[in-house]
Structures are given as structure tokens and as C-alpha cells.
Design a protein around this motif. Structure first.
Motif, PDB file in Angstrom:
ATOM      1  N   SER A 173     -83.037 -62.008  81.297  1.00 44.38           N
ATOM      2  CA  SER A 173     -82.673 -61.734  79.987  1.00 44.38           C
ATOM      3  C   SER A 173     -83.044 -60.272  79.814  1.00 44.38           C
ATOM      4  N   ASN A 174     -84.214 -59.914  80.179  1.00 43.49           N
ATOM      5  CA  ASN A 174     -84.439 -58.453  80.071  1.00 43.49           C
ATOM      6  C   ASN A 174     -83.551 -57.333  80.986  1.00 43.49           C
ATOM      7  N   MET A 175     -83.558 -57.991  82.048  1.00 47.47           N
ATOM      8  CA  MET A 175     -82.219 -56.913  82.859  1.00 47.47           C
ATOM      9  C   MET A 175     -81.063 -56.984  82.277  1.00 47.47           C
ATOM     10  N   LEU A 176     -80.478 -58.081  81.583  1.00 51.93           N
ATOM     11  CA  LEU A 176     -79.273 -58.108  80.913  1.00 51.93           C
ATOM     12  C   LEU A 176     -79.214 -57.232  79.865  1.00 51.93           C
ATOM     13  N   SER A 177     -80.386 -57.196  79.100  1.00 49.81           N
ATOM     14  CA  SER A 177     -80.347 -56.614  77.705  1.00 49.81           C
ATOM     15  C   SER A 177     -80.292 -54.930  78.087  1.00 49.81           C
ATOM     16  N   SER A 178     -81.250 -54.850  79.083  1.00 52.83           N
ATOM     17  CA  SER A 178     -81.335 -53.369  79.468  1.00 52.83           C
ATOM     18  C   SER A 178     -79.849 -52.627  80.007  1.00 52.83           C
ATOM     19  N   MET A 179     -79.138 -53.740  80.728  1.00 55.98           N
ATOM     20  CA  MET A 179     -77.919 -53.132  81.273  1.00 55.98           C
ATOM     21  C   MET A 179     -77.053 -52.953  80.181  1.00 55.98           C
ATOM     22  N   LEU A 180     -77.008 -53.920  79.180  1.00 53.38           N
ATOM     23  CA  LEU A 180     -75.898 -53.748  77.792  1.00 53.38           C
ATOM     24  C   LEU A 180     -76.383 -52.529  77.213  1.00 53.38           C
ATOM     25  N   TYR A 181     -77.666 -52.336  77.138  1.00 55.26           N
ATOM     26  CA  TYR A 181     -78.093 -50.979  76.188  1.00 55.26           C
ATOM     27  C   TYR A 181     -77.699 -49.864  76.877  1.00 55.26           C
ATOM     28  N   GLU A 182     -77.762 -49.734  78.098  1.00 52.63           N
ATOM     29  CA  GLU A 182     -77.251 -48.592  78.637  1.00 52.63           C
ATOM     30  C   GLU A 182     -75.775 -47.988  78.414  1.00 52.63           C
ATOM     31  N   ARG A 183     -75.153 -49.008  77.984  1.00 51.61           N
ATOM     32  CA  ARG A 183     -73.558 -48.617  77.512  1.00 51.61           C
ATOM     33  C   ARG A 183     -73.516 -48.893  75.963  1.00 51.61           C
ATOM     34  N   ARG A 184     -74.628 -48.582  75.236  1.00 49.19           N
ATOM     35  CA  ARG A 184     -74.590 -48.731  73.733  1.00 49.19           C
ATOM     36  C   ARG A 184     -73.498 -47.648  73.172  1.00 49.19           C
ATOM     37  N   PHE A 185     -73.085 -46.541  73.726  1.00 48.84           N
ATOM     38  CA  PHE A 185     -72.230 -45.890  73.087  1.00 48.84           C
ATOM     39  C   PHE A 185     -70.839 -46.157  73.584  1.00 48.84           C
ATOM     40  N   GLY A 186     -70.544 -46.897  74.628  1.00 48.23           N
ATOM     41  CA  GLY A 186     -69.402 -47.212  74.888  1.00 48.23           C
ATOM     42  C   GLY A 186     -69.599 -48.910  75.537  1.00 48.23           C
ATOM     43  N   PRO A 187     -69.837 -49.701  74.757  1.00 46.31           N
ATOM     44  CA  PRO A 187     -70.464 -51.152  75.082  1.00 46.31           C
ATOM     45  C   PRO A 187     -69.433 -52.020  75.468  1.00 46.31           C
ATOM     46  N   TYR A 188     -69.897 -53.021  76.396  1.00 41.39           N
ATOM     47  CA  TYR A 188     -69.081 -54.030  76.938  1.00 41.39           C
ATOM     48  C   TYR A 188     -68.935 -54.970  75.724  1.00 41.39           C
ATOM     49  N   PHE A 189     -67.727 -55.346  75.427  1.00 42.45           N
ATOM     50  CA  PHE A 189     -67.554 -56.547  74.283  1.00 42.45           C
ATOM     51  C   PHE A 189     -67.614 -57.967  74.456  1.00 42.45           C
ATOM     52  N   VAL A 190     -68.995 -58.160  74.842  1.00 41.57           N
ATOM     53  CA  VAL A 190     -69.485 -59.534  75.307  1.00 41.57           C
ATOM     54  C   VAL A 190     -70.902 -59.841  74.459  1.00 41.57           C
ATOM     55  N   GLU A 191     -70.957 -61.108  74.067  1.00 41.40           N
ATOM     56  CA  GLU A 191     -72.184 -61.826  73.811  1.00 41.40           C
ATOM     57  C   GLU A 191     -72.825 -62.743  74.688  1.00 41.40           C
ATOM     58  N   PRO A 192     -73.670 -62.274  75.287  1.00 41.75           N
ATOM     59  CA  PRO A 192     -74.521 -63.423  76.418  1.00 41.75           C
ATOM     60  C   PRO A 192     -75.370 -64.447  75.867  1.00 41.75           C
ATOM     61  N   VAL A 193     -75.067 -65.231  76.362  1.00 39.84           N
ATOM     62  CA  VAL A 193     -76.061 -66.556  76.148  1.00 39.84           C
ATOM     63  C   VAL A 193     -76.939 -66.923  77.452  1.00 39.84           C
ATOM     64  N   VAL A 194     -77.960 -67.093  77.495  1.00 36.36           N
ATOM     65  CA  VAL A 194     -78.615 -67.284  78.881  1.00 36.36           C
ATOM     66  C   VAL A 194     -79.524 -68.584  78.682  1.00 36.36           C
TER      67      VAL A 194
END
Length: 246
Positions: A130-151
Motif C-alpha cells: 500500500s505504501n509503494m502504491l501510494s508513493s507511485m500515485l503521488y509521484e504523478r500528482r500533477f498529472g494523476p492516473y484516474f484510478v481509486e485503488p483498494v488493497v
């Protein structure tokens, strides 16, 4: 002596007021157009629809999603498109949002997990993932992936772990359940009504299935059945749900 004539002043006043009236008319038109556009254009997070839910039980955890793949409310392209992905025997992730970004995130996660296995020579824990996925999404915060993950997963002590996050990686890790997708409001209501702590695997399956089916029936962007995974320490049970076909 004739009284002074004010016709010229009145004409000047009317000419000076004309631009103001035109500006007000344009402003009212812009407001009407903005209201119309805001109601007529759907959010990109709702473009393909979908519903994902995860629940924690006693030494088990469940994750489920609907199977519809559509375009807005107009077209259903497929009815065998679950949003859950198996990462290893004790870890699943569900991705709600734009279908193309779901596929991109799933491929990137597979790549990163393969690197983790090569480096660490073990499977990743749900919390670390979850921490890895959260960091991966935050890297793209200015052009984000349009997904809402559930772990959803089990740690080494068979303790259930559920986590949800938004499209820039802000985590939520409750003890009971998490939801995502266009049926979020319906799922919250059903889960709060049906969920009980420390459910056994069969009871957990019944609870999450009833919550999912009842919720997607009230959301026109998700549905057409569902897929449920029950994760236990020694096995994974996958079942398909048949829902309304409309």
C-alpha cells in the motif's frame, strides 16, 4: 425663456448604460452555459463506471467488484470485466476508475512486484505494498492516473488488511471495510448495515456479496454481476455472482 432641454443628456446616459447592459447579459449567458456544461459533462472517474469493495473477517479478507465495462450510461461494451487483480496468494488489489489507467497501473504494479521478489526473495506485505502504491500515485500528482485503488490482503500472522486511497495516494486503512467506484455511496450504506466484526469466511462471502449486488442495482454505471475473492491463510476462493442484466 424656454426651459433647458435634457434630451442630449438622456441620450448620453442611455449610451453609457448600453455597454453595462451588454456585459450583464453576457455574464448571465456565461453563467447559464457553465451550469449547463457542469451538468452535461461527466467526471472522467465515472466514464467507465465500476464498484469495488473489500471487507475484513476473522483471519480472512474479501474483495469484490462488479463486471461491467461501459462508456457512460450509453453503452455496455463487456460484461466480464472484473476490476480485481491477484498479486500473490495473500494479496489482491482492486482498481476503480478509468479503464485504460487501470490497465496501466496493473502492468506497473506487476513490474514493481517482480523487482521486489528478485531483490528481497519474498512476497511483499500488504502494508508495504500500500505504501509503494501510494508513493507511485503521488509521484504523478500533477498529472494523476484516474484510478481509486483498494488493497486487500493477509499479513504473515493472517491478520486482515484493507486499504483504500484516492487518485493521488491518500490512504485510508480502517478495520472493517473500504469501498471505491461510482457506487461508493450505495456501498457505504449497505456495508454499514450488513457488516459485523470477526465474520467467518462463508459469512463474509454472504455479506460482501449482498452488499455489492444491492449497491450496483442502484447505480446505472456499474453492475452486470460481480466477482468475489475470499483470501484465507491456506487458500483463495473465487466465486462469480449473477446480478441484473440491465
Amino acid at each position: 425663456i424656454s426651459p433647458p432641454h435634457h434630451t442630449g443628456h438622456r441620450a448620453d446616459l442611455s449610451l453609457s448604460l448600453a455597454p453595462c447592459l451588454r456585459v450583464r447579459a453576457l455574464d448571465s449567458i456565461r453563467c447559464s452555459l457553465s451550469v449547463f456544461v457542469s451538468f452535461s459533462i461527466m467526471s472522467i472517474m465515472e466514464y467507465n463506471g465500476g464498484a469495488v469493495v473489500a471487507m475484513a473477517g476473522r483471519n480472512c479478507v474479501a474483495i469484490a467488484s462488479d463486471t461491467r465495462f461501459g462508456v457512460n450510461q450509453q453503452l455496455t461494451l463487456a460484461t466480464d470485466n472484473p476490476k480485481t487483480y491477484r498479486l500473490h496468494d495473500h494479496l489482491f488489489v482492486g482498481l476503480a476508475g478509468l479503464a485504460t489507467d487501470q490497465q496501466t497501473i496493473a502492468q506497473k504494479l506487476k513490474y514493481r512486484l517482480n523487482l521486489y521478489r528478485l531483490r528481497e526473495e519474498r512476497e511483499i506485505a500488504p502494508k508495504a505494498f500500500s505504501n509503494m502504491l501510494s508513493s507511485m500515485l503521488y509521484e504523478r500528482r500533477f498529472g494523476p492516473y484516474f484510478v481509486e485503488p483498494v488493497v486487500a490482503g493477509l499479513d504473515k500472522d493472517a491478520k486482515p488488511f484493507v486499504c483504500a486511497m484516492d487518485l493521488i495516494g491518500a490512504q485510508e486503512t480502517p478495520e472493517d471495510f473500504v469501498v471505491a467506484g461510482t457506487a461508493t455511496e450505495q456501498l457505504f450504506g449497505m456495508c454499514e448495515s450488513l457488516y459485523q466484526p470477526n465474520l467467518e469466511p462463508e459469512d463474509l462471502f454472504e455479506t460482501i456479496s449482498q452488499a455489492l449486488l444491492a449497491s450496483v442495482d442502484r447505480d446505472c454505471l456499474s453492475g452486470w454481476g460481480g466477482e468475489v475473492h475470499i483470501i484465507e491463510k491456506d487458500k483463495i476462493t473465487t466465486r462469480l455472482l449473477k446480478g441484473r442484466q440491465d
